[in-house]
Design a protein around this motif. Sequence first.
Motif, PDB file in Angstrom:
ATOM      1  N   SER A 292     -38.117 -26.073 -25.689  1.00  0.00           N
ATOM      2  CA  SER A 292     -36.608 -26.277 -25.172  1.00  0.00           C
ATOM      3  C   SER A 292     -36.213 -25.709 -23.835  1.00  0.00           C
ATOM      4  N   VAL A 293     -35.269 -26.552 -22.997  1.00  0.00           N
ATOM      5  CA  VAL A 293     -34.525 -25.740 -22.088  1.00  0.00           C
ATOM      6  C   VAL A 293     -33.108 -25.630 -22.505  1.00  0.00           C
ATOM      7  N   LEU A 294     -32.435 -24.424 -22.092  1.00  0.00           N
ATOM      8  CA  LEU A 294     -31.270 -24.153 -22.520  1.00  0.00           C
ATOM      9  C   LEU A 294     -30.147 -24.363 -21.399  1.00  0.00           C
ATOM     10  N   LEU A 295     -29.001 -24.553 -21.747  1.00  0.00           N
ATOM     11  CA  LEU A 295     -27.859 -24.557 -20.849  1.00  0.00           C
ATOM     12  C   LEU A 295     -27.378 -23.271 -20.214  1.00  0.00           C
ATOM     13  N   ASP A 296     -27.440 -23.317 -18.906  1.00  0.00           N
ATOM     14  CA  ASP A 296     -27.395 -21.922 -17.993  1.00  0.00           C
ATOM     15  C   ASP A 296     -26.208 -21.278 -18.818  1.00  0.00           C
ATOM     16  N   VAL A 297     -25.233 -21.879 -19.083  1.00  0.00           N
ATOM     17  CA  VAL A 297     -23.984 -21.162 -19.504  1.00  0.00           C
ATOM     18  C   VAL A 297     -23.783 -20.835 -20.989  1.00  0.00           C
ATOM     19  N   ASP A 298     -24.809 -21.186 -21.659  1.00  0.00           N
ATOM     20  CA  ASP A 298     -24.865 -21.211 -23.118  1.00  0.00           C
ATOM     21  C   ASP A 298     -26.165 -20.750 -23.448  1.00  0.00           C
TER      22      ASP A 298
END
Length: 389
Positions: A292-298
């Motif tokens: 996975s890659v994650l949302l930078d702000v969450d």
Amino acid sequence: MIGSRQSLLRALALAAVLGAVTLDASAASQSPANLSESVESTRDRGEPLGDVLVFNGASGGYDTGHPIKWGRNTWTCKSTSDTTTGACPTEPVWNSAVGTSTPIRLSFREEATGATAVLTLSGQNGYTRHVDCDGTIVPEVVSISRVSMHQAQLASLGGCASDRTWDGRALFVRVPAAELSKLPSGGIWKAILQLDLREWSSGPIPSIATFQAAIKLKVTDRNNIQIYLPAFTESTPTVDLRLRKLPNGSRISGTSTIDMCLYDGYNSQSTWFDVSASDGLLIDRRESGSYSVLLDVDKSGVYASRIDYNASLTYGGKKIDLPNNEVIRLPSVNNSEGRMVTLPGIPVPVVCTPTPLTLETPEVQSAFKRPGRYSNKLTITFSPSSTSL
């Protein structure tokens, strides 16, 4: 006196089979003969190497009844300058300095790349004697006094009377550890050493036998094992998952392929590679094996703030899934096609194994994902069989 009755009986039995040694009440002899040896040694460039013995007391013949017959023989090279089979003096020379050695320059070639390196071997003669101080014949060497590989002056040994002198010669050749460290890379380095056994004579000095050694050095380089990414030789790899909207406009997916080549420090001579990958995340209810890659702000990892993808390798023309945190073994590396590359810190070209890495993002409804920039790390771990040689 070295040797026991048991060792004497073993030597006599061997002579009866091979006809190589003649023993009677008053004399023992062994005629000079051609010798061919195979020498194989494994070393790692990052560890203390230690000398490699090529010839360790190889007999050049002896005759206790006529010590001077073979006892003045010596070994020479076939050329003073050509390192193909060893370069050193081609004629015997007198040298009475005990403990000295003759340098032999020999060319080694790496099997996979064709790279060459010239190492300087150390050659020495040994005095041998097959009678003790009482004149009793023994079937083994009693004492060895190492001198130059070339001709030395007559000398008595071990405090015996002058008629109890050496009766033959033995050959000692080694590759010093300091020379092994000059091999510029890992791999399988080979050389053929050829030395002529020369009969001492007041006239022309004939060659009476050839001593040959096929040397194979299996050199690993564990400190230089690398995952080579040609597109990122001077920067930290940043890979775009290449997410694109599908024709219907409501779904997205993507495929990104990274050129990757695995260098095992052994010019791809390993029998297998173990490869694994991890994104370092613990996410509930994510499909097994996914990354996975994650949302930078969450960075919570909830479904709306992450994008899942899968990884695979291409090896031997086949696609091989690479699940998250699982070790995949790639077999028969030494039989696969390699690529010649130049890597940092290695002065000669080496061979790595192409294993392109593909990251695939399955189709997903774009409306289910929050807008923004997504990122995370992907760690590739690579362990070749050459690390355990």
